[in-house]
Design a protein around this motif. Sequence first.
Motif, short mmCIF file in Angstrom:
data_model
loop_
_atom_site.label_atom_id
_atom_site.label_comp_id
_atom_site.label_asym_id
_atom_site.label_seq_id
_atom_site.Cartn_x
_atom_site.Cartn_y
_atom_site.Cartn_z
N SER A 1 0.63 -1.18 -0.34
CA SER A 1 0.54 0.50 -0.16
C SER A 1 0.85 1.24 0.00
O SER A 1 1.93 0.73 0.44
CB SER A 1 -1.24 -0.22 1.46
N LEU A 2 -0.04 2.56 -0.39
CA LEU A 2 1.07 3.30 -0.68
C LEU A 2 0.32 4.69 0.34
O LEU A 2 -0.62 4.60 0.49
CB LEU A 2 1.12 3.92 -1.79
N VAL A 3 1.33 5.13 0.75
CA VAL A 3 0.01 6.90 1.04
C VAL A 3 1.10 8.32 1.08
O VAL A 3 2.06 7.97 1.32
CB VAL A 3 0.47 6.89 3.34
N HIS A 4 0.90 9.18 0.64
CA HIS A 4 1.07 10.61 0.80
C HIS A 4 0.17 11.01 1.47
O HIS A 4 -0.94 11.28 1.49
CB HIS A 4 0.87 11.22 -0.56
N VAL A 5 0.77 12.43 2.33
CA VAL A 5 0.47 13.37 3.65
C VAL A 5 0.01 14.40 2.51
O VAL A 5 1.47 15.27 2.77
CB VAL A 5 0.43 13.25 4.60
N ILE A 6 -0.98 14.86 2.53
CA ILE A 6 -1.06 16.45 2.38
C ILE A 6 -0.90 16.92 3.25
O ILE A 6 -1.13 17.14 3.91
CB ILE A 6 -2.10 16.69 1.59
N GLU A 7 0.22 17.77 3.93
CA GLU A 7 0.77 18.88 4.75
C GLU A 7 -0.52 20.10 5.00
O GLU A 7 -0.06 21.05 3.62
CB GLU A 7 1.85 18.81 5.32
N PRO A 8 -1.20 20.54 5.77
CA PRO A 8 -2.01 21.62 5.66
C PRO A 8 -0.95 22.95 5.53
O PRO A 8 0.31 22.60 6.19
CB PRO A 8 -2.65 22.08 6.85
N LEU B 1 -4.34 32.46 2.46
CA LEU B 1 -5.01 32.31 1.93
C LEU B 1 -6.45 31.62 2.08
O LEU B 1 -5.95 31.34 2.85
CB LEU B 1 -3.90 31.38 0.44
N ASP B 2 -7.45 31.25 0.95
CA ASP B 2 -8.60 30.81 1.64
C ASP B 2 -8.13 29.01 1.65
O ASP B 2 -7.34 28.49 0.87
CB ASP B 2 -9.63 30.26 0.54
N PRO B 3 -8.35 28.58 3.08
CA PRO B 3 -7.56 27.43 3.19
C PRO B 3 -8.96 26.14 2.88
O PRO B 3 -7.95 24.82 2.14
CB PRO B 3 -8.01 26.81 4.91
N HIS C 1 -6.54 23.85 0.16
CA HIS C 1 -6.86 22.52 0.58
C HIS C 1 -6.75 21.31 -0.82
O HIS C 1 -6.26 20.55 -0.95
CB HIS C 1 -7.96 22.42 1.19
N ASP C 2 -8.21 22.17 -1.84
CA ASP C 2 -8.48 21.15 -2.53
C ASP C 2 -7.76 21.12 -3.80
O ASP C 2 -7.36 20.95 -4.70
CB ASP C 2 -10.46 22.32 -3.62
N GLN C 3 -6.80 22.12 -3.80
CA GLN C 3 -6.21 22.72 -4.87
C GLN C 3 -4.37 21.56 -4.50
O GLN C 3 -4.11 21.07 -5.87
CB GLN C 3 -5.03 23.91 -5.21
N GLN C 4 -4.06 21.61 -3.29
CA GLN C 4 -2.78 20.55 -2.94
C GLN C 4 -3.83 18.59 -3.68
O GLN C 4 -3.22 18.27 -3.81
CB GLN C 4 -3.05 20.60 -1.30
N ALA C 5 -5.16 18.86 -2.96
CA ALA C 5 -5.81 17.19 -3.44
C ALA C 5 -5.49 17.00 -4.62
O ALA C 5 -5.13 16.19 -4.86
CB ALA C 5 -7.25 17.17 -2.81
N ARG C 6 -5.62 18.06 -5.52
CA ARG C 6 -6.42 17.90 -7.39
C ARG C 6 -4.60 17.83 -7.39
O ARG C 6 -4.32 16.73 -8.03
CB ARG C 6 -6.43 19.17 -7.93
N GLN C 7 -3.64 18.75 -7.24
CA GLN C 7 -1.99 17.77 -7.93
C GLN C 7 -1.81 17.42 -7.48
O GLN C 7 -1.21 16.55 -8.03
CB GLN C 7 -1.17 19.68 -7.24
#
Length: 145
Positions: free
Chosen positions: A35-42, A53-55, A59-65
């Motif tokens: 399994s693999l995990v990547h954590v998007i850090e706020p 910036l609007d959190p 959040h959405d932009q980081q998730a899309r990237q």
Amino acid sequence: MAYQHILIATDLSAECHRVLRPATQMQSALGCKLSLVHVIEPLGLRFGADVPLDPGILHDQQARQATARLDEVLDDWPTLLPQDCHLRHGQPRAEIHQLARDLGCDLILVGSHGRHGLALLLGSTASDLLSDAPCDVLAINLKKD
Ligand code: AMP
């Protein structure tokens, strides 16, 4: 006893194949699940709370990237199945440990830059993952050729 379920912790950077290669080699040698995990850090966690910036948008932009980058990585590593790849939001150690517990992983694979001295002040995910780990942690030396 051979490992049965390995969790790869990845930053999805250009050098992430340095961790993915030994992981997939272990998968075929041991016949274990991967399994693999990547954590998007706020961004607030990394740069302090005052990011003007609007959190929600961030959040959405980081998730899309991260999703787009994960798709590229999956193209290069076909033995990794999309349903076994996880994106999480939060603090890497907490999220990776929790996922390892939830999935019943017995090994976490992580890259290590082997920082020392002042560079350590920037923090090392590999060292952080060792503390209070729910299973074994194997650090791949990223400085090696
Ligand atoms: P660092 O300590 O940030 O240089 O990262 C070293 C290793 O930690 C990377 O090669 C990854 O294996 C893992 N890592 C770093 N950041 C993350 C993240 N956001 N999510 C999952 N794993 C990570």
